[in-house]
Design an enzyme around this catalytic site. Structure first.
Site, PDB file in Angstrom:
ATOM      1  N   LYS A 188      -6.132  40.991 -12.976  1.00 53.61           N
ATOM      2  CA  LYS A 188      -7.425  41.153 -12.306  1.00 53.61           C
ATOM      3  C   LYS A 188      -7.606  42.588 -11.826  1.00 53.61           C
ATOM      4  O   LYS A 188      -8.635  43.211 -12.063  1.00 53.61           O
ATOM      5  CB  LYS A 188      -7.550  40.204 -11.101  1.00 53.61           C
ATOM      6  CG  LYS A 188      -7.410  38.733 -11.456  1.00 53.61           C
ATOM      7  CD  LYS A 188      -7.557  37.841 -10.244  1.00 53.61           C
ATOM      8  CE  LYS A 188      -6.498  37.996  -9.174  1.00 53.61           C
ATOM      9  NZ  LYS A 188      -5.126  37.607  -9.583  1.00 53.61           N
ATOM     10  N   ARG A 237     -11.609  32.802  -3.263  1.00 49.84           N
ATOM     11  CA  ARG A 237     -10.392  32.169  -3.746  1.00 49.84           C
ATOM     12  C   ARG A 237     -10.286  30.719  -3.314  1.00 49.84           C
ATOM     13  O   ARG A 237      -9.312  30.050  -3.639  1.00 49.84           O
ATOM     14  CB  ARG A 237      -9.220  32.927  -3.125  1.00 49.84           C
ATOM     15  CG  ARG A 237      -8.103  33.216  -4.065  1.00 49.84           C
ATOM     16  CD  ARG A 237      -7.352  34.287  -3.370  1.00 49.84           C
ATOM     17  NE  ARG A 237      -6.066  34.545  -3.786  1.00 49.84           N
ATOM     18  CZ  ARG A 237      -5.687  35.768  -4.198  1.00 49.84           C
ATOM     19  NH1 ARG A 237      -6.550  36.732  -4.353  1.00 49.84           N
ATOM     20  NH2 ARG A 237      -4.446  35.991  -4.460  1.00 49.84           N
ATOM     21  N   ARG A 282       6.311  44.310 -11.987  1.00 53.16           N
ATOM     22  CA  ARG A 282       5.297  45.204 -11.405  1.00 53.16           C
ATOM     23  C   ARG A 282       5.930  46.133 -10.371  1.00 53.16           C
ATOM     24  O   ARG A 282       6.755  45.729  -9.566  1.00 53.16           O
ATOM     25  CB  ARG A 282       4.200  44.387 -10.730  1.00 53.16           C
ATOM     26  CG  ARG A 282       3.218  45.275  -9.968  1.00 53.16           C
ATOM     27  CD  ARG A 282       1.954  44.581  -9.606  1.00 53.16           C
ATOM     28  NE  ARG A 282       2.164  43.358  -8.858  1.00 53.16           N
ATOM     29  CZ  ARG A 282       1.206  42.484  -8.589  1.00 53.16           C
ATOM     30  NH1 ARG A 282      -0.030  42.728  -9.003  1.00 53.16           N
ATOM     31  NH2 ARG A 282       1.464  41.386  -7.917  1.00 53.16           N
ATOM     32  N   ARG A 298       6.365  44.773  -4.752  1.00 46.79           N
ATOM     33  CA  ARG A 298       5.699  44.034  -3.685  1.00 46.79           C
ATOM     34  C   ARG A 298       6.601  42.901  -3.215  1.00 46.79           C
ATOM     35  O   ARG A 298       7.184  42.202  -4.040  1.00 46.79           O
ATOM     36  CB  ARG A 298       4.383  43.432  -4.207  1.00 46.79           C
ATOM     37  CG  ARG A 298       3.181  44.303  -3.888  1.00 46.79           C
ATOM     38  CD  ARG A 298       1.918  43.856  -4.560  1.00 46.79           C
ATOM     39  NE  ARG A 298       1.558  42.454  -4.413  1.00 46.79           N
ATOM     40  CZ  ARG A 298       0.427  41.929  -4.884  1.00 46.79           C
ATOM     41  NH1 ARG A 298      -0.450  42.712  -5.507  1.00 46.79           N
ATOM     42  NH2 ARG A 298       0.160  40.657  -4.734  1.00 46.79           N
ATOM     43  N   ARG A 304       2.875  31.296  -4.819  1.00 46.90           N
ATOM     44  CA  ARG A 304       1.524  31.816  -5.114  1.00 46.90           C
ATOM     45  C   ARG A 304       0.890  31.045  -6.269  1.00 46.90           C
ATOM     46  O   ARG A 304      -0.312  30.798  -6.272  1.00 46.90           O
ATOM     47  CB  ARG A 304       1.595  33.320  -5.433  1.00 46.90           C
ATOM     48  CG  ARG A 304       1.857  34.159  -4.174  1.00 46.90           C
ATOM     49  CD  ARG A 304       2.397  35.522  -4.524  1.00 46.90           C
ATOM     50  NE  ARG A 304       1.436  36.338  -5.214  1.00 46.90           N
ATOM     51  CZ  ARG A 304       1.784  37.363  -6.009  1.00 46.90           C
ATOM     52  NH1 ARG A 304       3.048  37.662  -6.205  1.00 46.90           N
ATOM     53  NH2 ARG A 304       0.853  38.087  -6.589  1.00 46.90           N
TER      54      ARG A 304
HETATM   55  P1  AP5 Z   1      -2.322  43.169 -11.970  1.00 48.38           P
HETATM   56  O1  AP5 Z   1      -3.519  43.780 -12.590  1.00 48.38           O
HETATM   57  O2  AP5 Z   1      -1.769  43.800 -10.728  1.00 48.38           O
HETATM   58  O3  AP5 Z   1      -2.574  41.586 -11.750  1.00 48.38           O
HETATM   59  P2  AP5 Z   1      -3.467  40.810 -10.682  1.00 48.38           P
HETATM   60  O4  AP5 Z   1      -4.114  39.681 -11.389  1.00 48.38           O
HETATM   61  O5  AP5 Z   1      -4.344  41.759  -9.938  1.00 48.38           O
HETATM   62  O6  AP5 Z   1      -2.288  40.218  -9.789  1.00 48.38           O
HETATM   63  P3  AP5 Z   1      -2.050  40.157  -8.216  1.00 48.38           P
HETATM   64  O7  AP5 Z   1      -0.615  39.753  -8.054  1.00 48.38           O
HETATM   65  O8  AP5 Z   1      -2.460  41.407  -7.508  1.00 48.38           O
HETATM   66  O9  AP5 Z   1      -2.990  38.986  -7.819  1.00 48.38           O
HETATM   67  P4  AP5 Z   1      -2.851  38.054  -6.655  1.00 48.38           P
HETATM   68  O10 AP5 Z   1      -4.126  37.332  -6.780  1.00 48.38           O
HETATM   69  O11 AP5 Z   1      -1.658  37.196  -6.567  1.00 48.38           O
HETATM   70  O12 AP5 Z   1      -2.607  39.025  -5.411  1.00 48.38           O
HETATM   71  P5  AP5 Z   1      -3.582  39.688  -4.351  1.00 48.38           P
HETATM   72  O13 AP5 Z   1      -3.140  41.070  -4.162  1.00 48.38           O
HETATM   73  O14 AP5 Z   1      -4.995  39.412  -4.677  1.00 48.38           O
HETATM   74  O15 AP5 Z   1      -1.168  43.087 -13.080  1.00 48.38           O
HETATM   75  C1  AP5 Z   1       0.124  42.573 -12.761  1.00 48.38           C
HETATM   76  C2  AP5 Z   1       1.195  43.352 -13.542  1.00 48.38           C
HETATM   77  O16 AP5 Z   1       0.998  43.104 -14.943  1.00 48.38           O
HETATM   78  C3  AP5 Z   1       1.128  44.885 -13.370  1.00 48.38           C
HETATM   79  O17 AP5 Z   1       2.427  45.385 -13.393  1.00 48.38           O
HETATM   80  C4  AP5 Z   1       0.332  45.368 -14.611  1.00 48.38           C
HETATM   81  O18 AP5 Z   1       0.721  46.661 -15.004  1.00 48.38           O
HETATM   82  C5  AP5 Z   1       0.748  44.326 -15.657  1.00 48.38           C
HETATM   83  N1  AP5 Z   1      -0.323  44.017 -16.618  1.00 48.38           N
HETATM   84  C6  AP5 Z   1      -1.659  43.889 -16.378  1.00 48.38           C
HETATM   85  N2  AP5 Z   1      -2.318  43.559 -17.509  1.00 48.38           N
HETATM   86  C7  AP5 Z   1      -1.370  43.442 -18.485  1.00 48.38           C
HETATM   87  C8  AP5 Z   1      -1.397  43.103 -19.875  1.00 48.38           C
HETATM   88  N3  AP5 Z   1      -2.535  42.817 -20.522  1.00 48.38           N
HETATM   89  N4  AP5 Z   1      -0.224  43.087 -20.563  1.00 48.38           N
HETATM   90  C9  AP5 Z   1       0.949  43.361 -19.955  1.00 48.38           C
HETATM   91  N5  AP5 Z   1       1.043  43.697 -18.633  1.00 48.38           N
HETATM   92  C10 AP5 Z   1      -0.103  43.734 -17.914  1.00 48.38           C
HETATM   93  O19 AP5 Z   1      -3.245  38.818  -3.057  1.00 48.38           O
HETATM   94  C11 AP5 Z   1      -2.016  38.938  -2.389  1.00 48.38           C
HETATM   95  C12 AP5 Z   1      -2.006  38.000  -1.172  1.00 48.38           C
HETATM   96  O20 AP5 Z   1      -3.069  38.360  -0.257  1.00 48.38           O
HETATM   97  C13 AP5 Z   1      -2.260  36.526  -1.487  1.00 48.38           C
HETATM   98  O21 AP5 Z   1      -1.081  35.855  -1.865  1.00 48.38           O
HETATM   99  C14 AP5 Z   1      -2.822  36.026  -0.154  1.00 48.38           C
HETATM  100  O22 AP5 Z   1      -1.792  35.867   0.796  1.00 48.38           O
HETATM  101  C15 AP5 Z   1      -3.683  37.192   0.290  1.00 48.38           C
HETATM  102  N6  AP5 Z   1      -5.078  37.108  -0.205  1.00 48.38           N
HETATM  103  C16 AP5 Z   1      -5.719  37.987  -1.043  1.00 48.38           C
HETATM  104  N7  AP5 Z   1      -6.985  37.611  -1.258  1.00 48.38           N
HETATM  105  C17 AP5 Z   1      -7.160  36.458  -0.548  1.00 48.38           C
HETATM  106  C18 AP5 Z   1      -8.260  35.576  -0.388  1.00 48.38           C
HETATM  107  N8  AP5 Z   1      -9.446  35.795  -0.993  1.00 48.38           N
HETATM  108  N9  AP5 Z   1      -8.088  34.502   0.402  1.00 48.38           N
HETATM  109  C19 AP5 Z   1      -6.922  34.247   1.020  1.00 48.38           C
HETATM  110  N10 AP5 Z   1      -5.825  35.041   0.920  1.00 48.38           N
HETATM  111  C20 AP5 Z   1      -5.954  36.145   0.132  1.00 48.38           C
END
Ligand code: AP5
Length: 212
Positions: A14, A89, A124, A158, A169
C-alpha cells in the site's frame, strides 16, 4: 479533487504504491500508520495511547484514529485531495468518513498471498531519518544497511514486523478490515489489483485501472 484509498493486508505494498500515485496525481499520501508512528516517536498524548496497540499488532481504537485523520485532512496540502494509506480500516472508520461528508473516488484493493506478505514484512527495513522503505531482497539499498536517499545508517526493522506481531496483524486484518472489500465493492468503488510481482508491474496495473 481526488480522493483515493489503498486497501490491503499488511505488506501488500500500500505504502509503496501510494508513493507512486503521489507523483502521478500531485496529492499527498496520508498514511495512518506513519502518522501514528510519528506520534509515538514524538511522545504525544496520542502516541502514548496508541503505542500499546501498535506494539502488539492490534488496531488503534477508532476514535483516536478518526480524530487524527480529521486534523490531517484539514491541512492546506490536502485541499485538492489525498491518498489514504491504511485508512479506513474498520466499518466504524468508513462510516466516520461518510459522516464527514467525504466521498472516495476509488478504493484500490491490493491482493497478495500470505506467504508473500510474510516474506515482504520480514525483509522490510526503513530509514530512521527520511523514512524511505527498502526490502533486504526485493528493494535492497545500493550499499547494504545505508539509505540511498539520505545516507543514514543503519536501516531499521519495524518492531511490528517481528513474526509474532505479523501474525496478529494478519488476524486483525482478516477480522476488521477485509470485510471492507465487499463493502466498497457494493458501493461500486472497488478496483482490485493483483499485487504480486515487480512493484513496477503492480504500478502499471494500478495506472491502467485508473486510466492515468
Ligand atoms: P509496503 O509498501 O511497506 O507495504 P504496506 O502494505 O504499506 O504494509 P504496512 O506493513 O505498512 O501496512 P500495515 O497496514 O500493516 O501497517 P501500517 O503502517 O498501516 O511494503 C512492504 C515491504 O514489501 C517493503 O519492504 C517493500 O519494499 C516490499 N514490497 C512492496 N511491494 C513489493 C512488490 N511488488 N514485490 C516485492 N516487494 C515489495 O499500520 C501499522 C499499525 O498502526 C497497525 O498495526 C495499527 O496498530 C496502527 N494503525 C494504522 N492505521 C490504523 C487505522 N486506520 N486504524 C487503527 N489502527 C491503525
Amino acid at each position: 479533487m481526488k480522493r483515493l484509498m489503498m486497501l490491503g493486508p499488511p505488506g501488500a505494498g500500500k505504502g509503496t504504491q501510494a508513493q507512486q500515485l503521489v507523483e502521478a496525481f500531485q496529492i499527498p499520501q496520508i498514511s495512518t500508520g506513519d502518522l501514528l508512528r510519528a506520534a509515538k516517536r514524538d511522545g504525544t498524548d496520542l502516541g502514548k495511547l496508541a503505542a500499546p496497540y501498535m506494539d502488539n499488532g492490534r488496531l488503534v481504537p477508532d476514535e483516536l484514529v478518526i480524530g487524527m485523520v480529521k486534523e490531517r485532512i484539514a491541512l492546506p496540502d490536502a485541499k485538492n485531495g489525498y491518498i489514504f494509506d491504511g485508512f479506513p480500516r474498520t466499518r466504524n472508520q468508513s462510516e466516520a468518513l461518510d459522516e464527514m461528508g467525504i466521498a472516495l473516488d476509488h478504493v484500490i484493493s491490493i491482493d497478495v498471498s500470505e506467504p508473500e506478505l510474510i516474506r515482504r514484512l520480514e525483509g522490510r527495513r526503513s530509514c530512521k531519518e527520511c523514512k524511505a522503505v527498502y526490502h533486504l531482497v526485493f528493494a535492497a539499498p545500493k550499499v547494504a544497511g545505508t539509505c540511498d536517499r539520505c545516507g543514514s545508517s543503519p536501516l531499521l526493522q519495524r518492531p511490528d514486523d517481528m513474526p509474532v506481531k505479523i501474525k496478529q496483524r494478519l488476524v486483525e486484518y482478516a477480522e476488521e478490515t477485509e470485510p471492507l472489500i465487499d463493502f466498497y465493492g457494493e458501493k461500486g468503488l472497488l478496483i482490485q489489483i493483483d499485487g504480486e510481482g515487480d512493484p513496477k508491474e503492480v504500478k502499471k496495473r494500478i495506472q491502467s485501472a485508473l486510466g492515468t
